[in-house]
Motif scaffolding. Sequence first.
Motif, PDB file in Angstrom:
ATOM      1  N   THR A 112       0.819  -1.214   0.000  1.00  0.00           N
ATOM      2  CA  THR A 112       0.000   0.000   0.000  1.00  0.00           C
ATOM      3  C   THR A 112       0.851   1.262   0.000  1.00  0.00           C
ATOM      4  OG1 THR A 112      -1.733  -1.168   1.215  1.00  0.00           O
ATOM      5  CG2 THR A 112      -1.857   1.230   1.159  1.00  0.00           C
ATOM      6  N   LEU A 113       1.763   1.372   0.958  1.00  0.00           N
ATOM      7  CA  LEU A 113       2.558   2.597   1.067  1.00  0.00           C
ATOM      8  C   LEU A 113       3.443   2.838  -0.160  1.00  0.00           C
ATOM      9  CD1 LEU A 113       3.557   2.585   4.853  1.00  0.00           C
ATOM     10  CD2 LEU A 113       1.746   3.867   3.725  1.00  0.00           C
ATOM     11  N   PRO A 114       4.190   1.833  -0.661  1.00  0.00           N
ATOM     12  CA  PRO A 114       4.979   2.092  -1.873  1.00  0.00           C
ATOM     13  C   PRO A 114       4.109   2.425  -3.084  1.00  0.00           C
ATOM     14  CG  PRO A 114       5.789   0.146  -0.734  1.00  0.00           C
ATOM     15  CD  PRO A 114       4.502   0.503  -0.087  1.00  0.00           C
ATOM     16  N   SER A 115       2.912   1.830  -3.169  1.00  0.00           N
ATOM     17  CA  SER A 115       2.046   2.070  -4.336  1.00  0.00           C
ATOM     18  C   SER A 115       1.516   3.499  -4.380  1.00  0.00           C
ATOM     19  CB  SER A 115       0.874   1.085  -4.326  1.00  0.00           C
ATOM     20  OG  SER A 115       1.323  -0.238  -4.452  1.00  0.00           O
ATOM     21  N   MET A 116       1.315   4.108  -3.212  1.00  0.00           N
ATOM     22  CA  MET A 116       0.776   5.471  -3.171  1.00  0.00           C
ATOM     23  C   MET A 116       1.817   6.471  -2.670  1.00  0.00           C
ATOM     24  SD  MET A 116      -1.905   4.963   0.017  1.00  0.00           S
ATOM     25  CE  MET A 116      -2.276   6.700   0.150  1.00  0.00           C
ATOM     26  N   LYS A 117       3.092   6.193  -2.989  1.00  0.00           N
ATOM     27  CA  LYS A 117       4.168   7.045  -2.495  1.00  0.00           C
ATOM     28  C   LYS A 117       4.012   8.489  -2.966  1.00  0.00           C
ATOM     29  CE  LYS A 117       8.239   5.248  -2.294  1.00  0.00           C
ATOM     30  NZ  LYS A 117       9.568   4.717  -2.664  1.00  0.00           N
ATOM     31  N   SER A 118       3.640   8.681  -4.226  1.00  0.00           N
ATOM     32  CA  SER A 118       3.498  10.046  -4.735  1.00  0.00           C
ATOM     33  C   SER A 118       2.352  10.779  -4.042  1.00  0.00           C
ATOM     34  CB  SER A 118       3.273  10.030  -6.244  1.00  0.00           C
ATOM     35  OG  SER A 118       2.104   9.288  -6.574  1.00  0.00           O
ATOM     36  N   ILE A 119       1.245  10.046  -3.772  1.00  0.00           N
ATOM     37  CA  ILE A 119       0.119  10.655  -3.055  1.00  0.00           C
ATOM     38  C   ILE A 119       0.520  10.990  -1.620  1.00  0.00           C
ATOM     39  CG2 ILE A 119      -2.190  10.233  -2.137  1.00  0.00           C
ATOM     40  CD1 ILE A 119      -2.237  10.811  -5.054  1.00  0.00           C
ATOM     41  N   LEU A 120       1.260  10.082  -0.994  1.00  0.00           N
ATOM     42  CA  LEU A 120       1.718  10.329   0.368  1.00  0.00           C
ATOM     43  C   LEU A 120       2.644  11.537   0.436  1.00  0.00           C
ATOM     44  CD1 LEU A 120       2.443   6.700   1.640  1.00  0.00           C
ATOM     45  CD2 LEU A 120       0.577   8.192   2.351  1.00  0.00           C
ATOM     46  N   LEU A 121       3.492  11.689  -0.574  1.00  0.00           N
ATOM     47  CA  LEU A 121       4.384  12.844  -0.613  1.00  0.00           C
ATOM     48  C   LEU A 121       3.584  14.136  -0.704  1.00  0.00           C
ATOM     49  CD1 LEU A 121       7.190  14.086  -0.752  1.00  0.00           C
ATOM     50  CD2 LEU A 121       7.158  13.700  -3.238  1.00  0.00           C
ATOM     51  N   PHE A 122       2.600  14.151  -1.614  1.00  0.00           N
ATOM     52  CA  PHE A 122       1.737  15.326  -1.741  1.00  0.00           C
ATOM     53  C   PHE A 122       0.999  15.600  -0.436  1.00  0.00           C
ATOM     54  CE2 PHE A 122      -2.608  16.841  -2.509  1.00  0.00           C
ATOM     55  CZ  PHE A 122      -2.341  18.082  -3.064  1.00  0.00           C
ATOM     56  N   SER A 123       0.447  14.551   0.148  1.00  0.00           N
ATOM     57  CA  SER A 123      -0.311  14.691   1.393  1.00  0.00           C
ATOM     58  C   SER A 123       0.563  15.211   2.520  1.00  0.00           C
ATOM     59  CB  SER A 123      -0.920  13.334   1.774  1.00  0.00           C
ATOM     60  OG  SER A 123      -1.530  13.383   3.040  1.00  0.00           O
ATOM     61  N   ALA A 124       1.769  14.643   2.642  1.00  0.00           N
ATOM     62  CA  ALA A 124       2.668  15.059   3.718  1.00  0.00           C
ATOM     63  C   ALA A 124       3.131  16.497   3.535  1.00  0.00           C
ATOM     64  CB  ALA A 124       3.872  14.122   3.777  1.00  0.00           C
ATOM     65  N   VAL A 125       3.440  16.866   2.302  1.00  0.00           N
ATOM     66  CA  VAL A 125       3.884  18.235   2.037  1.00  0.00           C
ATOM     67  C   VAL A 125       2.777  19.228   2.385  1.00  0.00           C
ATOM     68  CG1 VAL A 125       4.501  19.868   0.222  1.00  0.00           C
ATOM     69  CG2 VAL A 125       5.611  17.643   0.315  1.00  0.00           C
ATOM     70  N   MET A 126       1.546  18.932   1.942  1.00  0.00           N
ATOM     71  CA  MET A 126       0.429  19.829   2.230  1.00  0.00           C
ATOM     72  C   MET A 126       0.164  19.921   3.730  1.00  0.00           C
ATOM     73  SD  MET A 126      -0.537  21.049  -0.651  1.00  0.00           S
ATOM     74  CE  MET A 126      -2.102  21.774  -0.235  1.00  0.00           C
ATOM     75  N   GLN A 127       0.271  18.794   4.423  1.00  0.00           N
ATOM     76  CA  GLN A 127      -0.039  18.747   5.853  1.00  0.00           C
ATOM     77  C   GLN A 127       1.035  19.439   6.690  1.00  0.00           C
ATOM     78  OE1 GLN A 127      -2.827  17.290   7.291  1.00  0.00           O
ATOM     79  NE2 GLN A 127      -2.146  18.159   9.226  1.00  0.00           N
ATOM     80  N   ILE A 128       2.274  19.038   6.476  1.00  0.00           N
ATOM     81  CA  ILE A 128       3.341  19.527   7.337  1.00  0.00           C
ATOM     82  C   ILE A 128       3.697  20.972   7.018  1.00  0.00           C
ATOM     83  CG2 ILE A 128       5.751  19.178   7.994  1.00  0.00           C
ATOM     84  CD1 ILE A 128       5.302  16.186   7.637  1.00  0.00           C
ATOM     85  N   GLN A 129       3.801  21.305   5.732  1.00  0.00           N
ATOM     86  CA  GLN A 129       4.124  22.684   5.406  1.00  0.00           C
ATOM     87  C   GLN A 129       2.957  23.605   5.717  1.00  0.00           C
ATOM     88  OE1 GLN A 129       7.583  21.992   2.051  1.00  0.00           O
ATOM     89  NE2 GLN A 129       5.962  23.424   1.663  1.00  0.00           N
ATOM     90  N   GLY A 130       1.736  23.085   5.657  1.00  0.00           N
ATOM     91  CA  GLY A 130       0.590  23.882   6.086  1.00  0.00           C
ATOM     92  C   GLY A 130       0.672  24.212   7.557  1.00  0.00           C
ATOM     93  N   SER A 131       1.292  23.322   8.341  1.00  0.00           N
ATOM     94  CA  SER A 131       1.430  23.573   9.773  1.00  0.00           C
ATOM     95  C   SER A 131       2.399  24.708  10.063  1.00  0.00           C
ATOM     96  CB  SER A 131       1.878  22.290  10.490  1.00  0.00           C
ATOM     97  OG  SER A 131       3.182  21.912  10.090  1.00  0.00           O
ATOM     98  N   PHE A 132       3.291  25.014   9.116  1.00  0.00           N
ATOM     99  CA  PHE A 132       4.169  26.162   9.272  1.00  0.00           C
ATOM    100  C   PHE A 132       3.414  27.478   9.086  1.00  0.00           C
ATOM    101  CE2 PHE A 132       7.585  23.084   8.460  1.00  0.00           C
ATOM    102  CZ  PHE A 132       8.546  23.506   9.356  1.00  0.00           C
ATOM    103  N   SER A 133       2.231  27.402   8.465  1.00  0.00           N
ATOM    104  CA  SER A 133       1.480  28.610   8.128  1.00  0.00           C
ATOM    105  C   SER A 133       0.391  28.937   9.132  1.00  0.00           C
ATOM    106  CB  SER A 133       0.866  28.450   6.725  1.00  0.00           C
ATOM    107  OG  SER A 133       1.862  28.178   5.770  1.00  0.00           O
TER     108      SER A 133
END
Length: 281
Positions: free
Chosen positions: A195-216
């Motif tokens: 599951t995790l390797p198959s959706m790696k690109s989605i997880l990257l997008f999700s993590a970037v939006m989540q974590i960098q959003g927390s900086f804002s």
Amino acid sequence: MIAPFALFFFLFTVAPVLYSFILSFFNYDMLSSPKFAGISNYFRMFITDDVFWKTVLNTLKFAVITGPVGFMISFILAWFINEFNPTVRNILAFLFYVPTLSGNAFLVWQIAFSGDSYGYINSFLLEFGFITEPIVWFSNTTYNMGVLILIQLWLSMGVSFLANISGLQNTNVELYEAGAIDGIRTRWHELWYITLPSMKSILLFSAVMQIQGSFSIGAIEQALSGYPSPDNSVDTIVSMIGDVGSVRYEMGYAAALSVFLFAMMAIARVLIGKVMDSLGK
């Protein structure tokens, strides 16, 4: 085909970043012409402004806690919800996403954490003898950071949550059959190796939006604790930029703060990419 997007991306993303970087070397109050100031804004930021370092520490607290924890919660909830039939799944996904549909959804917590005895939390604690007098949650430096982190986690079921649902929905089911043949026997092995390797690109997008959003984070703490908060206990870089730029009109200093925040987000993006690259290895 990509020219319209590239044009708007340059005009509304790249150009403002470049302009902020250039403006950070000037003193500008939006009334008179900009005056070159060299690195004085950065010297003020790193050396003489004590409030700046408090906002940096608060921003990192919000980012380190609400970012990764919010991302993990959104993924785990998406993983659980994905197991239901489509009707139930859509209803649950909507319910978890609702808080992000309204920009002022966090104000419901203002009622729950009201600083008088009629607030739900204070009323409960007083009723059962946990406290003897109401707590002014958003002004008390002992509790306000924890309360705001809780509210931010509640609000984190946004784009990250929907992206994880989408990624889980589009995982190739044939991979699970192949994994079973190759020896995978538990759901945890399926999650880690398929599951995790198959959706790696989605997880990257999700993590970037989540974590960098927390900086804002800025609007929530300003609305609930005000600016400046007591002893600057929950002020963030974003709220400081808003005060410096739109209240004091020190645009050069606000630009320097923005450049620093951008650098923090860029470093976070690199770290997130390295973590995501390690999934499934």
